[in-house]
Write a protein that holds these residues in place. Sequence first.
Motif, PDB file in Angstrom:
ATOM      1  N   GLY A 119       0.794  -1.230   0.000  1.00  0.00           N
ATOM      2  CA  GLY A 119       0.000   0.000   0.000  1.00  0.00           C
ATOM      3  C   GLY A 119       0.821   1.272   0.000  1.00  0.00           C
ATOM      4  N   GLN A 120       2.144   1.178  -0.026  1.00  0.00           N
ATOM      5  CA  GLN A 120       3.014   2.358  -0.104  1.00  0.00           C
ATOM      6  C   GLN A 120       3.532   2.462  -1.539  1.00  0.00           C
ATOM      7  OE1 GLN A 120       3.849   4.466   2.444  1.00  0.00           O
ATOM      8  NE2 GLN A 120       2.673   3.399   4.025  1.00  0.00           N
ATOM      9  N   GLN A 121       2.904   3.276  -2.350  1.00  0.00           N
ATOM     10  CA  GLN A 121       3.173   3.262  -3.786  1.00  0.00           C
ATOM     11  C   GLN A 121       4.530   3.848  -4.176  1.00  0.00           C
ATOM     12  OE1 GLN A 121       1.331   1.524  -5.753  1.00  0.00           O
ATOM     13  NE2 GLN A 121      -0.031   1.077  -4.036  1.00  0.00           N
ATOM     14  N   THR A 122       5.183   4.559  -3.250  1.00  0.00           N
ATOM     15  CA  THR A 122       6.475   5.156  -3.597  1.00  0.00           C
ATOM     16  C   THR A 122       7.609   4.133  -3.588  1.00  0.00           C
ATOM     17  OG1 THR A 122       6.794   5.763  -1.277  1.00  0.00           O
ATOM     18  CG2 THR A 122       5.828   7.432  -2.744  1.00  0.00           C
ATOM     19  N   MET A 123       7.354   2.950  -2.991  1.00  0.00           N
ATOM     20  CA  MET A 123       8.366   1.888  -2.918  1.00  0.00           C
ATOM     21  C   MET A 123       7.767   0.598  -3.479  1.00  0.00           C
ATOM     22  SD  MET A 123      11.063   3.280  -1.547  1.00  0.00           S
ATOM     23  CE  MET A 123      12.069   2.001  -0.807  1.00  0.00           C
ATOM     24  N   PRO A 124       8.615  -0.358  -3.885  1.00  0.00           N
ATOM     25  CA  PRO A 124       8.094  -1.625  -4.397  1.00  0.00           C
ATOM     26  C   PRO A 124       7.164  -2.297  -3.379  1.00  0.00           C
ATOM     27  CG  PRO A 124      10.440  -1.460  -4.827  1.00  0.00           C
ATOM     28  CD  PRO A 124      10.097  -0.314  -3.938  1.00  0.00           C
ATOM     29  N   ASN A 125       6.052  -2.841  -3.841  1.00  0.00           N
ATOM     30  CA  ASN A 125       5.088  -3.506  -2.981  1.00  0.00           C
ATOM     31  C   ASN A 125       5.235  -5.020  -3.115  1.00  0.00           C
ATOM     32  OD1 ASN A 125       2.504  -1.695  -1.781  1.00  0.00           O
ATOM     33  ND2 ASN A 125       3.848  -0.673  -3.250  1.00  0.00           N
ATOM     34  N   GLY A 126       5.536  -5.649  -2.000  1.00  0.00           N
ATOM     35  CA  GLY A 126       5.707  -7.096  -2.004  1.00  0.00           C
ATOM     36  C   GLY A 126       6.557  -7.539  -0.827  1.00  0.00           C
TER      37      GLY A 126
END
Length: 472
Positions: free
Chosen positions: A364-371
């Motif tokens: 849910g933090q779009q500025t960093m890779p999600n996973g």
Amino acid sequence: KMGNAESSTYHNHLSRFLPEEQTDIDGVFDTLSGSRGTAGAKNGKAVKKTVSLTALQARKSIIYEALPEQMTVQLYNGMKSIDLSGKSSGPREQIAKEQFVIFMSNLLKGNADEKITIIMRMISKAEGPVKGKQIQEFTEHLIMSLVHVLNYRKELKGWNLENTRDYASGVKALASQLLSELKLADGKKPVGHQLLEATFDQNVIEDWVYRVPQISAFLSVVIRQGFQVLHSTPDQATDIVNLIPGCKGIKGRGLTSLFDIPSIIYINSHLPTELQHKWQLLFSSRVHGESFSQLCGHIVNKGSCIIILKDLDGFIFGGFASQSWEVLFLFAGDNKCFLFSVFPSLAVYTCTGYNDHYMYLNHGQQTMPNGLGMGGQHDYFGLWIDSDYGKGHSKAKPRCTTYNSPQLSAKEHFTLDAMEVWAVGDIPESAVLKSKSILDVDPEAQALLEMTGKTRQSEGLREPVEDDDDDN
């Protein structure tokens, strides 16, 4: 009088055992030899009793179903190899009590030097150097016997052969891993066909047994559990506690884990000692669904965890996270973390010290890779599960910088087939309280749902209630 058993060698070996252990060993020998004397009797007749291979293999023998026939033969060869310094030990093919006691003393209480002669005779009846292929067969028989006897004696502690992968491939994988530590006289490690055809003398095998403690540990458990000797003494408890963890959370779910028994034993041995006593299933894609949100909801703040996954090509691999997973945009964890492979090969890859990119979870933090990732760096992880559930990668050219691991998946970018997460050790108490359903504390809400004919969606995701001492 004790006849041959009066030798100082016999007394030296006997003195290694506590009085109750001596009674235990006497009782087992008397049972195997068909003696009618009481356990621990020290009269001449009891001592002169002998045990034959036929007696060990007999249907009424205490080890008849507990150990595979091949291991029974190998143990017999080991006992028969005990040199009684020229003293008559009865018929040539019989095992004297003195041999039996020295065998138990050397393998259960001895050092590598004392164990090695017996192990050499278990590997090959003939004296002299042995082939790599013979060592491989011995190692595979030993691991197979270990799984067999733990299953037969109901010592798998919640695991069983139905809720885990078929252990045949695991036996070969673990044997291959242990054999990878074999060194030739010049210090080189032969592999593949070269290893099978190479010749190894007693000094090399002794060095291997010394450096690969699993061989002695497995043999000790096979003997104790197979013969049911010394299994009730205090120090035996640590043998199996540290060998295989208790299993929680899988009972009654009809689920077959991605792990097999040999890989559980091997991976568990690499965990910090305080975490080796219990594994609890937190998440399974086959139970909880293929959802990254569900994954996060089941594993966040649950303490140390093992993640294992299978790609569509059948490769099985994962990682150990030494600290609780938290949704951050930063790397976490410490140098106790590691990556591992289960299939097609079994291996553990520990930290290199090159960087501190041990574990990463973002959602849910779009500025960093999600996973979810372990090792390497953003977009170049040793192990990565994308928040777009089902996609992942394992990049290593040629090795992951954090763990020195190779590419773990069949393809660099893989598609996920199944995934499990296991909490290891004790789950933090705060996490147990948070996991209760809101419907458990609000019976009115539950009643309202039932009146309107709606089902509780959380019911299928709820952890099954298991007894504290869950077993086979």
